[in-house]
Design a protein around this motif. Structure first.
Motif, PDB file in Angstrom:
ATOM      1  N   ASP A 132      26.565  -0.350 -12.778  1.00 29.40           N
ATOM      2  CA  ASP A 132      25.728   0.810 -13.061  1.00 29.40           C
ATOM      3  C   ASP A 132      25.985   1.889 -12.027  1.00 29.40           C
ATOM      4  O   ASP A 132      26.559   1.625 -10.970  1.00 29.40           O
ATOM      5  N   ALA A 133      25.605   3.098 -12.365  1.00 27.43           N
ATOM      6  CA  ALA A 133      25.730   4.232 -11.462  1.00 27.43           C
ATOM      7  C   ALA A 133      24.509   5.121 -11.645  1.00 27.43           C
ATOM      8  O   ALA A 133      23.993   5.263 -12.761  1.00 27.43           O
ATOM      9  N   VAL A 138      28.191  11.145 -11.437  1.00 29.73           N
ATOM     10  CA  VAL A 138      29.149  11.250 -12.531  1.00 29.73           C
ATOM     11  C   VAL A 138      30.505  10.674 -12.129  1.00 29.73           C
ATOM     12  O   VAL A 138      31.184  10.051 -12.942  1.00 29.73           O
ATOM     13  N   SER A 140      31.219   8.088 -10.240  1.00 32.24           N
ATOM     14  CA  SER A 140      31.200   6.630 -10.391  1.00 32.24           C
ATOM     15  C   SER A 140      31.170   6.234 -11.865  1.00 32.24           C
ATOM     16  O   SER A 140      31.799   5.250 -12.267  1.00 32.24           O
ATOM     17  N   GLN A 141      30.482   7.004 -12.682  1.00 27.20           N
ATOM     18  CA  GLN A 141      30.479   6.736 -14.117  1.00 27.20           C
ATOM     19  C   GLN A 141      31.887   6.852 -14.679  1.00 27.20           C
ATOM     20  O   GLN A 141      32.327   6.003 -15.461  1.00 27.20           O
ATOM     21  N   ARG A 142      32.623   7.859 -14.243  1.00 30.06           N
ATOM     22  CA  ARG A 142      34.007   8.066 -14.710  1.00 30.06           C
ATOM     23  C   ARG A 142      34.924   6.936 -14.226  1.00 30.06           C
ATOM     24  O   ARG A 142      35.838   6.528 -14.937  1.00 30.06           O
ATOM     25  N   GLU A 145      34.418   4.097 -16.583  1.00 27.31           N
ATOM     26  CA  GLU A 145      35.030   4.403 -17.879  1.00 27.31           C
ATOM     27  C   GLU A 145      36.549   4.281 -17.809  1.00 27.31           C
ATOM     28  O   GLU A 145      37.174   3.691 -18.695  1.00 27.31           O
ATOM     29  N   TYR A 151      30.012   2.545 -21.806  1.00 35.94           N
ATOM     30  CA  TYR A 151      28.613   2.935 -21.592  1.00 35.94           C
ATOM     31  C   TYR A 151      27.731   2.068 -22.472  1.00 35.94           C
ATOM     32  O   TYR A 151      28.007   1.878 -23.649  1.00 35.94           O
ATOM     33  N   GLU A 154      20.995   3.627 -20.595  1.00 36.10           N
ATOM     34  CA  GLU A 154      20.482   4.050 -19.295  1.00 36.10           C
ATOM     35  C   GLU A 154      18.973   3.932 -19.265  1.00 36.10           C
ATOM     36  O   GLU A 154      18.319   3.815 -20.297  1.00 36.10           O
ATOM     37  N   ARG A 159      22.854   4.703 -15.270  1.00 37.85           N
ATOM     38  CA  ARG A 159      23.625   4.485 -16.504  1.00 37.85           C
ATOM     39  C   ARG A 159      24.310   3.132 -16.351  1.00 37.85           C
ATOM     40  O   ARG A 159      24.849   2.822 -15.289  1.00 37.85           O
ATOM     41  N   TYR A 161      27.105   0.164 -17.602  1.00 34.46           N
ATOM     42  CA  TYR A 161      28.432  -0.003 -18.182  1.00 34.46           C
ATOM     43  C   TYR A 161      28.767  -1.481 -18.248  1.00 34.46           C
ATOM     44  O   TYR A 161      28.266  -2.279 -17.465  1.00 34.46           O
TER      45      TYR A 161
END
Length: 171
Positions: A132-133, A138, A140-142, A145, A151, A154, A159, A161
């Protein structure tokens, strides 16, 4: 269970932490001859090392499901950490976390190290890897991904993953 060993990628070496390595991170004291980047260990590295030490005391050695130091292969310089929070639960799912010192962010090292760790989890028989981030993180989310994690949803703070490994067909 897959043997605890170094994970190598194109530019990185993920070194599995021992009890002594974790204690040195908590104490902010590198081993003789070991090179740490400025700002290492960070708050997350120290928290991960403390949790690892507590987990060893409570449950014993976690095998491959431990924290790893992220080292630049060419410079043999520790630039961050990545690892598993603990061994997988009964469902085979394992949770990961990672972090790099600021000077080494944005260069693909987090994604490269996450690819390596995901591969090790798959080899060891995990059914899925999750992470999670924070909603505002953003970058860390990328990373998740780009490492193949999807995803999942959230809540008010993070969010989520996950990457699920396909099951081998049974004969």
């Amino acid at each position: 269970m897959t043997e605890t060993k170094i994970i190598e990628t194109d530019r990185l070496v993920l070194h599995p932490l021992s009890f002594g390595d974790a204690q040195r991170i908590v104490d902010a004291r590198p081993a003789a001859g070991e090179r740490w980047a400025a700002e290492y260990p960070g708050i997350g590295d120290t928290a991960s090392a403390r949790a690892f030490l507590a987990g060893i005391a409570e449950r014993g050695d976690p095998g491959i499901y431990r924290p790893y130091a992220i080292r630049l292969r060419a410079e043999d310089l520790v630039i961050g950490g990545i690892g598993f929070h603990r061994p997988p639960g009964p469902d085979g799912v394992v949770t990961i976390g990672y972090g790099l010192v600021p000077a080494f962010r944005g260069q693909g090292y987090a994604t490269e190290s996450l690819h390596g760790l995901i591969g090790r989890a798959r080899e060891a028989g995990a059914t899925a890897v999750r992470g999670d981030a924070n909603l505002d993180n953003v970058a860390s989310q990328r990373v998740m991904e780009r490492a193949g994690m999807a995803y999942e949803g959230e809540d008010e703070t993070v969010r989520n993953y996950r990457i699920v490994f396909p099951r081998a067909a049974t004969p």
